[in-house]
Design an enzyme around this catalytic site. Structure first.
Site, PDB file in Angstrom:
ATOM      1  N   ASP A 115      63.616  37.290  -1.886  1.00 11.73           N
ATOM      2  CA  ASP A 115      62.930  38.375  -1.767  1.00 11.73           C
ATOM      3  C   ASP A 115      62.639  39.271  -3.350  1.00 11.73           C
ATOM      4  O   ASP A 115      61.111  39.971  -3.018  1.00 11.73           O
ATOM      5  CB  ASP A 115      63.579  39.784  -0.708  1.00 11.73           C
ATOM      6  CG  ASP A 115      63.408  38.353   0.628  1.00 11.73           C
ATOM      7  OD1 ASP A 115      62.461  37.411   0.577  1.00 11.73           O
ATOM      8  OD2 ASP A 115      64.147  39.288   2.245  1.00 11.73           O
ATOM      9  N   SER A 172      61.220  60.009   2.983  1.00  9.72           N
ATOM     10  CA  SER A 172      60.166  59.010   3.096  1.00  9.72           C
ATOM     11  C   SER A 172      59.054  59.292   4.007  1.00  9.72           C
ATOM     12  O   SER A 172      58.946  59.969   5.202  1.00  9.72           O
ATOM     13  CB  SER A 172      60.810  57.870   4.300  1.00  9.72           C
ATOM     14  OG  SER A 172      60.196  57.389   4.585  1.00  9.72           O
ATOM     15  N   SER A 209      60.374  44.606   2.436  1.00  7.50           N
ATOM     16  CA  SER A 209      60.414  45.385   3.044  1.00  7.50           C
ATOM     17  C   SER A 209      60.981  46.441   2.274  1.00  7.50           C
ATOM     18  O   SER A 209      60.993  47.722   0.824  1.00  7.50           O
ATOM     19  CB  SER A 209      59.555  46.397   4.011  1.00  7.50           C
ATOM     20  OG  SER A 209      61.291  45.789   5.123  1.00  7.50           O
ATOM     21  N   GLY A 227      59.986  45.188   8.999  1.00  7.54           N
ATOM     22  CA  GLY A 227      60.459  43.957   9.900  1.00  7.54           C
ATOM     23  C   GLY A 227      59.863  42.559  10.152  1.00  7.54           C
ATOM     24  O   GLY A 227      59.684  42.093  11.009  1.00  7.54           O
ATOM     25  N   LEU A 276      58.424  40.715   5.720  1.00 10.19           N
ATOM     26  CA  LEU A 276      57.640  40.224   4.098  1.00 10.19           C
ATOM     27  C   LEU A 276      58.190  41.061   3.184  1.00 10.19           C
ATOM     28  O   LEU A 276      57.787  42.355   1.997  1.00 10.19           O
ATOM     29  CB  LEU A 276      56.395  41.300   4.450  1.00 10.19           C
ATOM     30  CG  LEU A 276      55.563  40.734   5.558  1.00 10.19           C
ATOM     31  CD1 LEU A 276      54.262  40.952   5.652  1.00 10.19           C
ATOM     32  CD2 LEU A 276      55.134  38.757   4.870  1.00 10.19           C
ATOM     33  N   TYR A 278      71.056  35.923  11.409  1.00 12.79           N
ATOM     34  CA  TYR A 278      70.671  35.608   9.949  1.00 12.79           C
ATOM     35  C   TYR A 278      72.205  34.984   9.276  1.00 12.79           C
ATOM     36  O   TYR A 278      72.517  34.476   8.538  1.00 12.79           O
ATOM     37  CB  TYR A 278      69.951  36.747   9.360  1.00 12.79           C
ATOM     38  CG  TYR A 278      69.628  36.406   7.899  1.00 12.79           C
ATOM     39  CD1 TYR A 278      68.474  35.348   7.780  1.00 12.79           C
ATOM     40  CD2 TYR A 278      70.675  36.516   6.729  1.00 12.79           C
ATOM     41  CE1 TYR A 278      68.083  35.514   6.048  1.00 12.79           C
ATOM     42  CE2 TYR A 278      70.771  36.636   5.746  1.00 12.79           C
ATOM     43  CZ  TYR A 278      69.452  35.218   5.087  1.00 12.79           C
ATOM     44  OH  TYR A 278      68.914  35.353   3.839  1.00 12.79           O
ATOM     45  N   THR A 322      66.644  28.727   1.823  1.00 13.92           N
ATOM     46  CA  THR A 322      66.953  27.293   0.935  1.00 13.92           C
ATOM     47  C   THR A 322      67.243  28.444  -0.203  1.00 13.92           C
ATOM     48  O   THR A 322      68.073  27.879  -0.770  1.00 13.92           O
ATOM     49  CB  THR A 322      65.700  26.739  -0.139  1.00 13.92           C
ATOM     50  OG1 THR A 322      64.591  27.750   0.061  1.00 13.92           O
ATOM     51  CG2 THR A 322      64.836  25.799   1.544  1.00 13.92           C
ATOM     52  N   ASP A 323      67.010  29.325  -0.454  1.00 16.64           N
ATOM     53  CA  ASP A 323      67.686  30.459  -1.220  1.00 16.64           C
ATOM     54  C   ASP A 323      69.243  30.867  -1.751  1.00 16.64           C
ATOM     55  O   ASP A 323      69.279  30.513  -2.132  1.00 16.64           O
ATOM     56  CB  ASP A 323      66.898  31.991  -1.721  1.00 16.64           C
ATOM     57  CG  ASP A 323      66.625  32.807  -0.632  1.00 16.64           C
ATOM     58  OD1 ASP A 323      67.329  32.266   0.372  1.00 16.64           O
ATOM     59  OD2 ASP A 323      66.699  33.980  -0.531  1.00 16.64           O
ATOM     60  N   GLU A 342      61.932  27.728   3.150  1.00 13.71           N
ATOM     61  CA  GLU A 342      62.895  28.850   3.538  1.00 13.71           C
ATOM     62  C   GLU A 342      64.129  29.160   4.428  1.00 13.71           C
ATOM     63  O   GLU A 342      64.546  27.598   4.598  1.00 13.71           O
ATOM     64  CB  GLU A 342      61.778  29.716   5.317  1.00 13.71           C
ATOM     65  CG  GLU A 342      61.651  30.412   5.711  1.00 13.71           C
ATOM     66  CD  GLU A 342      60.691  31.298   4.998  1.00 13.71           C
ATOM     67  OE1 GLU A 342      61.399  31.743   3.534  1.00 13.71           O
ATOM     68  OE2 GLU A 342      59.741  31.015   4.880  1.00 13.71           O
TER      69      GLU A 342
END
Length: 376
Positions: A173, A68, A128, A123, A126, A222, A36-37, A34
């Protein structure tokens, strides 16, 4: 998730033509690796069963019409003109971002009608947004014959977030959504983009539980973590923290707080990814749990991206005898946890954990893996 054909009649009713293309892309869970990318490091994600589906048909002119299905009765068809993409329209920004980036890269799809539906929770940590980007890029590739391989699709999806949406994400991701599957972990070097699929031992299965506490990569926390890593790298004289030898950690820990702890997380997390890959290859189940728990402790204490609800889920997992290890997955500040359990025990363990979590917190957890409908 429902079959892609389910929404085809609704698409035709809404847009007056049937969808020409029906594609999907999965969300992802990160087993370990986590934050690290964007530091040039290693990650180990895998796809989850939840997907974003795209139904799409080209249309005359340069207008994009998008709907949507996740908005339900509140949903409406949104329109914009290719070449006139403007931020600030919520979920439509990801669609606008895709066409904006494609044009900047020399690809010129025409107008199209678009129907989106997804069961990847927003949120939840995962991916989205990555699932939406990859699914749409796949759909446009097929509909307009664009020359894009799966790695290029991932890189374009990342540019959508960084250059248009304004979320400074790494590449994990989108690479996971574009390349991973549910049967193996994707061992990815985010600098070279070399990847390898590493099967999980047959004796273990993943658990993924959404805490119900949402987060956003475009939010401040973030961004702050990424900026801290960039500042630390500059002070240490390296391009990215990936370049810092482990022997230099004492020098990093002498940096002003909290930079040293941020560096320690990145260095030790990279090492944990490599150790986890080795354990998976060798079927060393005893090694997996401590690595996941150490990763979570590092995220909680050194990187400071966990929250009490996530910590609670991890501790509830620790109390389950068939759960080998648990950790926060995703960017943090909410989202989900990933666990590894002995095969055949995941569904029952996850159900107990979710029940206890609801009793001890003010949130409802959602078990995403194993899927409740799978009958496991």
């Amino acid at each position: 998730m429902k079959s892609p054909q389910t929404d085809a009649p609704r698409f035709e009713s809404l847009f007056g033509q049937p969808p020409k293309v029906q594609v999907r892309a999965p969300g992802r869970v990160n087993l370990i690796g986590e934050h690290t990318d964007y530091n040039g490091g290693f990650v180990l994600p895998m796809a989850i069963p939840q997907h974003t589906e795209v139904h799409l048909s080209p249309r005359e002119g340069r207008t994009v019409r998008a709907f949507s299905a996740n908005l339900g009765a509140q949903g409406q068809v949104n329109e914009y003109e290719l070449g006139q993409e403007k931020r600030g329209r919520g979920w439509l920004d990801y669609v606008q971002g895709v066409t904006h980036v494609l044009r900047a890269e020399g690809h010129t799809p025409g107008g199209f009608d678009l129907w989106l539906s997804s069961d990847v929770p927003v949120g939840s940590g995962l991916s989205s947004s990555a699932a939406l980007e990859v699914a749409l890029l796949r759909g446009l590739r097929e509909a307009f014959g664009l020359s894009l391989d799966d790695v290029r699709i991932a890189l374009l999806g990342q540019k959508v977030e960084c250059d248009f949406v304004g979320a400074p994400v790494g590449v994990m991701d989108q690479m996971a959504s574009s390349l991973a599957d549910t049967g193996a972990a994707l061992f990815l070097d985010t600098r070279s983009l070399k990847y390898e699929r590493v099967p999980l031992p047959t004796q273990v299965e993943p658990i993924v539980i959404n805490s119900g506490v949402t987060h956003s990569h475009s939010g401040g926390d973030y961004r702050v973590r990424r900026a801290e890593c960039e500042r630390a790298a500059k002070l240490l004289g390296v391009e990215q923290l990936r370049d810092l030898p482990d022997a230099e950690l004492p020098r990093a820990l002498a940096l002003p707080e909290p930079l040293g702890r941020r560096v320690r997380h990145v260095l030790t997390e990279n090492a944990r990814v490599l150790q986890t890959v080795r354990a998976l290859r060798e079927g060393d189940l005893a090694a997996l749990g401590p690595l996941l728990y150490a990763s979570h402790a590092s995220q909680r204490d050194d990187y400071e991206v966990s929250v009490p609800e996530i910590d609670l889920l991890v501790e509830l997992g620790r109390a389950e005898p068939d759960v080998l290890g648990a950790r926060l997955t995703g960017g943090g500040f909410g989202g989900s946890v990933v666990m590894l359990a002995r095969t055949g025990t995941g569904a029952s363990a996850a159900s107990r954990i979710a029940t206890q979590y609801a009793e001890k917190s003010h949130h409802q957890a959602t078990v995403l893996v194993p899927e409740p409908s799978s009958g496991r």
